[in-house]
Design an enzyme around this catalytic site. Sequence first.
Site, PDB file in Angstrom:
ATOM      1  N   GLY A   1       0.841  -1.199   0.000  1.00  0.00           N
ATOM      2  CA  GLY A   1       0.000   0.000   0.000  1.00  0.00           C
ATOM      3  C   GLY A   1       0.872   1.244   0.000  1.00  0.00           C
ATOM      4  O   GLY A   1       0.510   2.270  -0.589  1.00  0.00           O
TER       5      GLY A   1
ATOM      6  N   ASP B   1      -7.447   1.154   3.780  1.00  0.00           N
ATOM      7  CA  ASP B   1      -8.247   0.590   4.875  1.00  0.00           C
ATOM      8  C   ASP B   1      -9.673   0.313   4.453  1.00  0.00           C
ATOM      9  O   ASP B   1     -10.479  -0.084   5.298  1.00  0.00           O
ATOM     10  CB  ASP B   1      -8.367   1.605   6.032  1.00  0.00           C
ATOM     11  CG  ASP B   1      -7.057   1.952   6.677  1.00  0.00           C
ATOM     12  OD1 ASP B   1      -6.064   1.269   6.409  1.00  0.00           O
ATOM     13  OD2 ASP B   1      -7.040   2.921   7.465  1.00  0.00           O
TER      14      ASP B   1
ATOM     15  N   SER C   1      -4.070  -1.492  -0.052  1.00  0.00           N
ATOM     16  CA  SER C   1      -3.020  -2.332   0.542  1.00  0.00           C
ATOM     17  C   SER C   1      -3.561  -3.748   0.691  1.00  0.00           C
ATOM     18  O   SER C   1      -4.727  -3.941   1.036  1.00  0.00           O
ATOM     19  CB  SER C   1      -2.644  -1.801   1.928  1.00  0.00           C
ATOM     20  OG  SER C   1      -1.898  -2.792   2.634  1.00  0.00           O
TER      21      SER C   1
ATOM     22  N   HIS D   1      -5.351  -6.109   6.113  1.00  0.00           N
ATOM     23  CA  HIS D   1      -6.363  -5.437   5.295  1.00  0.00           C
ATOM     24  C   HIS D   1      -7.452  -6.414   4.824  1.00  0.00           C
ATOM     25  O   HIS D   1      -7.406  -7.594   5.144  1.00  0.00           O
ATOM     26  CB  HIS D   1      -5.684  -4.699   4.152  1.00  0.00           C
ATOM     27  CG  HIS D   1      -4.802  -3.599   4.682  1.00  0.00           C
ATOM     28  ND1 HIS D   1      -5.141  -2.266   4.638  1.00  0.00           N
ATOM     29  CD2 HIS D   1      -3.617  -3.659   5.328  1.00  0.00           C
ATOM     30  CE1 HIS D   1      -4.189  -1.559   5.225  1.00  0.00           C
ATOM     31  NE2 HIS D   1      -3.252  -2.376   5.658  1.00  0.00           N
TER      32      HIS D   1
ATOM     33  N   ASN E   1      11.073  -0.194  -9.324  1.00  0.00           N
ATOM     34  CA  ASN E   1      10.486  -1.478  -9.710  1.00  0.00           C
ATOM     35  C   ASN E   1       9.684  -1.963  -8.513  1.00  0.00           C
ATOM     36  O   ASN E   1      10.244  -2.417  -7.523  1.00  0.00           O
ATOM     37  CB  ASN E   1      11.536  -2.506 -10.106  1.00  0.00           C
ATOM     38  CG  ASN E   1      10.889  -3.859 -10.416  1.00  0.00           C
ATOM     39  OD1 ASN E   1       9.662  -3.995 -10.354  1.00  0.00           O
ATOM     40  ND2 ASN E   1      11.690  -4.845 -10.720  1.00  0.00           N
TER      41      ASN E   1
END
Length: 435
Positions: free
Chosen positions: A87, A195, A216, A221, A289
């Site tokens: 996230g 969230d 995320s 999560h 990356n």
Amino acid sequence: MSKLLDIKHQIHSLIKEYHDEAFKEKAFVAGESSVPVSGKVFDHTELQYITDSALDAWFTTGKFNTEFEKKLAKYINVKSAITVNSGSSANLVAFATLTAKELGDKAIKPGDEVITVAASFPTTINPIVQFGAIPVFLDVDIPTYQIDITHLEKALSNKTKAVVVAHTLGNTFNLDAITAFCDKHNLWLLEDCCDALGAKYKGKHVGTFGDIATLSFYPAHHITMGEGGAVFMSNAKLKTIAESFRDWGRDCWCEPGKDNTCGKRFCQQLGDLPMGYDHKYIYSRIGYNLKITDMQAALGLAQLQKLDGFVATRKKNFDLLSKGLAKHAGKLILPKATENSEPSWFGFLLTVKDNAGITRNDLVQKLNDKKVATRLLFAGDLRKQPYFKNINYRVVGDLTNTDIIVNNTFWIGVTPMINEEMIAYVCHCFDEILA
Ligand SMILES: Cc1ncc(COP(=O)(O)O)c(C=O)c1O
């Protein structure tokens, strides 16, 4: 049936057998078993998906990721979703996207201002600072714990370029007010939905109101890839830029394993490179990356099938806690959904009132002693964190509620790992401690 398919079936049934033996559900023992705030919820399907991707021996991002990105975008109802490895990376890529030179005057530049809140997770705000922009902090509302819109206009300056704010703990912020403000002043809106996967406002998924949004997939999560995240948007130009930032800053947008999507692989002259320099190795920005592996994507795909069930259980747990703790409303401020929202709850936020006869720290300690896990509202007030000491920011209005959150607020779990028996125990613990 081919030999390979036959072996795969055998592996799948062994995985189920292994899963059912290794991860047997344990009976809850009040006071001995812990009541978690969060954690991964999975069955044999997740293990089978990961194994399928491992058996493909592709390893890097591939067909499982392509399918995940498509299904995630469809679920949220946006044109594009691209995965990243967390996230935090999602926020980095999303913010970086808004600094791209091809966005002209709207691009966020060093010295520009970004309206946000100090009661945040650090990596919602960090990209603002990393790109040389200045966070402008507003207070949050209690008991929704979302950005307080009272001083929005006051926060505006001729340097304001964006609003970057999270739908904290799965509730939504006031999207009518924030989108109207952004439209009026031609500002970007980045919605951190890390969230809040599954949360809706006026029937539409969060993340579809602004220009770009993030998720995320860390185990705390709504769904997990172990580590993972996503950036999503409906604007094709922003998608190309975001993908480029994720993929080394490359100019080429070919999918892995594909060549010459643009049809101009060997016939362009860019930068000071010679004519015909392979487009695969041309870089138009300082990139990273941040891609994921196909094993992570496979896990995400299995989890996505369970998402609606997870969201429903979180809501049910939230409602049970609301009912069970209502009798303590004299001592605790109970959380409330923002008007027009259908939250996808991440946790159950509580603020201890000054007259409660107990401090937040004592209450949290006593709950943990009884094996009820607690968390604070992330960084509390970012300005007070050690790393923020020499960082340039502006505050508009006073951050009274942010201060209350630092001292009096905490949250307990609504994760699908928690069942009704556990919730009854949690409520009983509150009754005992607050008696
Ligand atoms: C609102 C918010 N944004 C960003 C993040 C960062 O996500 P990750 O841990 O995957 O980097 C979190 C983490 O919990 C979060 O709560």
